[in-house]
Design an enzyme around this catalytic site. Structure first.
Site, PDB file in Angstrom:
ATOM      1  N   LYS A   1      -6.345 -14.934 -14.706  1.00 20.28           N
ATOM      2  CA  LYS A   1      -5.306 -15.001 -13.668  1.00 20.28           C
ATOM      3  C   LYS A   1      -3.966 -15.183 -14.375  1.00 20.28           C
ATOM      4  CE  LYS A   1      -4.652 -17.201  -9.153  1.00 20.28           C
ATOM      5  NZ  LYS A   1      -4.428 -15.988  -8.375  1.00 20.28           N
TER       6      LYS A   1
HETATM    7  N1  PPE Z   1      -7.726 -11.430  -6.449  1.00 16.96           N
HETATM    8  C1  PPE Z   1      -6.470 -11.703  -6.840  1.00 16.96           C
HETATM    9  C2  PPE Z   1      -5.727 -10.664  -7.590  1.00 16.96           C
HETATM   10  C3  PPE Z   1      -5.906 -12.940  -6.549  1.00 16.96           C
HETATM   11  O1  PPE Z   1      -4.665 -13.202  -6.948  1.00 16.96           O
HETATM   12  C4  PPE Z   1      -6.637 -13.889  -5.819  1.00 16.96           C
HETATM   13  C5  PPE Z   1      -6.036 -15.222  -5.491  1.00 16.96           C
HETATM   14  C6  PPE Z   1      -7.950 -13.570  -5.425  1.00 16.96           C
HETATM   15  C7  PPE Z   1      -8.463 -12.332  -5.773  1.00 16.96           C
HETATM   16  C8  PPE Z   1      -8.831 -14.550  -4.707  1.00 16.96           C
HETATM   17  O2  PPE Z   1      -9.198 -15.618  -5.557  1.00 16.96           O
HETATM   18  P1  PPE Z   1      -9.525 -17.076  -4.989  1.00 16.96           P
HETATM   19  O3  PPE Z   1      -8.251 -17.653  -4.545  1.00 16.96           O
HETATM   20  O4  PPE Z   1     -10.131 -17.793  -6.140  1.00 16.96           O
HETATM   21  O5  PPE Z   1     -10.481 -16.883  -3.865  1.00 16.96           O
HETATM   22  N2  PPE Z   1      -4.648 -15.214  -5.269  1.00 16.96           N
HETATM   23  C9  PPE Z   1      -3.924 -16.463  -5.332  1.00 16.96           C
HETATM   24  C10 PPE Z   1      -2.437 -16.261  -5.442  1.00 16.96           C
HETATM   25  C11 PPE Z   1      -1.721 -15.786  -4.252  1.00 16.96           C
HETATM   26  C12 PPE Z   1      -0.210 -15.757  -4.449  1.00 16.96           C
HETATM   27  O6  PPE Z   1       0.425 -14.939  -3.788  1.00 16.96           O
HETATM   28  O7  PPE Z   1       0.339 -16.542  -5.219  1.00 16.96           O
HETATM   29  C13 PPE Z   1      -4.339 -17.422  -4.224  1.00 16.96           C
HETATM   30  O8  PPE Z   1      -4.891 -17.012  -3.216  1.00 16.96           O
HETATM   31  O9  PPE Z   1      -4.122 -18.610  -4.411  1.00 16.96           O
END
Ligand code: PPE
Length: 306
Positions: free
Chosen positions: A160
């Site tokens: 990330k």
């Molecule tokens: N894919 C991506 C690219 C992504 O950034 C997130 C989280 C997810 C999948 C889902 O992951 P999880 O949160 O572990 O279920 N995106 C984060 C950032 C959002 C932002 O705009 O800043 C979040 O949801 O916290």
């Protein structure tokens, strides 16, 4: 978009500092080259106090992101865990979004980030429904992006890393400029990968599927939570690749993410999805709310009380 409202404290490099003092220099290395890894975690008010949802899984992913990028985080996992707990306590807010970030700091420029000092912060703020209250309830309209999702030969999607979000921002802006709420990115093989900040699921004939890790996605904690719920609910689940047109002909499609929660997608590229009812998505949303708010028996281990 609502501006962030300041809270009392931010944890920065080992200390809780007043919010206005959590600043960095313009020559902070990461600002120039995107060398930062971060997390997004939610905390919910419960009858037993603020509960941080799946903190250990988020911190594990944080450390894995750092490892992929050869970044040495100068704190032990227990210290990072305690930082999150201390921050929630210090800010006196039960329902919030936490943002741990580790980045190449001030002191060196140039393309070898390992020469710059690593700084670590955890901030938190009140963050409502990521795709809007109405989107959460009625579903959002999504556009398949003309931008291809980064893949592990370019920028490893399982880390990330801030740099990945330049790709996300291009897709998001394209969708918004075209009058949609959110984007869906295809991978370099042309298969569905994920949203700019969400994983994606589809339902067809009561079978629920989501692209596998090999499709070039961030392995979402919410995605994992939903996969566990599908077993609890006795639903058939598959990890498999699917195409854009398989989205069009799905019965239900939804996003998952810490910020987005579980958000139904009611339209993809102008095609309405299913009947506009989302029975399985609704069941999962209810279970997710119960789990995060400490009302789901057997899932207490997902909560860290602050
Ligand atoms: N894919 C991506 C690219 C992504 O950034 C997130 C989280 C997810 C999948 C889902 O992951 P999880 O949160 O572990 O279920 N995106 C984060 C950032 C959002 C932002 O705009 O800043 C979040 O949801 O916290």
């Amino acid at each position: 978009m609502v501006a962030i409202r300041a809270l009392p404290k931010i944890w920065l490099d080992g200390q809780l500092v007043p919010w206005p003092e959590a600043k960095v220099h313009v020559l902070t290395h990461a600002l120039h080259y995107g060398y930062a890894v971060f997390e997004g975690i939610r905390c919910h008010a419960t009858p037993r106090g603020p509960a941080i949802f799946r903190l250990d899984e988020h911190l594990e992913r944080f450390l894995n992101s750092a490892k992929i990028y050869r970044m040495r985080i100068p704190f032990r996992p227990e210290e990072l865990r305690q930082a999150c707990v201390d921050l929630v306590r210090a800010n006196g807010l039960g329902t919030a979004y936490l943002r741990p970030i580790a980045f190449s700091g001030y002191g060196e420029m140039g393309l070898d980030p390992t020469k710059a000092p690593v700084q670590v912060a955890v901030a938190m703020w009140a963050w409502g429904a990521y795709l809007g209250e109405e989107g959460q309830r009625r579903g959002v309209r999504a556009l398949v992006s003309s931008w291809t999702r980064v893949d592990s030969r370019m920028l490893p999607p399982q880390a990330k890393c801030a740099a990945n979000y330049a790709n996300s921002a291009l897709a998001k802006m394209e969708a918004v400029a075209a009058g949609y709420d959110e984007a869906i990115l295809l991978n370099s093989a042309g298969m569905v990968s994920e949203g700019p900040g969400e994983n994606i699921f589809r339902v067809k004939h009561d079978v629920v599927s989501t692209p596998p890790a090999s499709s070039g996605i961030l392995r979402g904690v919410t995605r994992d939570t939903v996969i566990q719920f599908l077993a609890d609910e006795g639903l058939v689940f598959r990890r498999n690749d699917f195409t854009r047109e398989e989205l069009f002909t799905s019965d239900e499609v939804f996003y998952t993410g810490t910020a987005a929660g579980i958000t139904p997608i009611r339209e993809v590229d102008g095609r309405p999805i299913g009947t506009g009812e989302y029975p399985i998505t609704r069941r999962l949303q209810a279970r997710y709310a119960a789990a995060t708010e400490g009302r789901l028996a057997g899932r207490e281990s997902w909560l860290t009380f602050a």
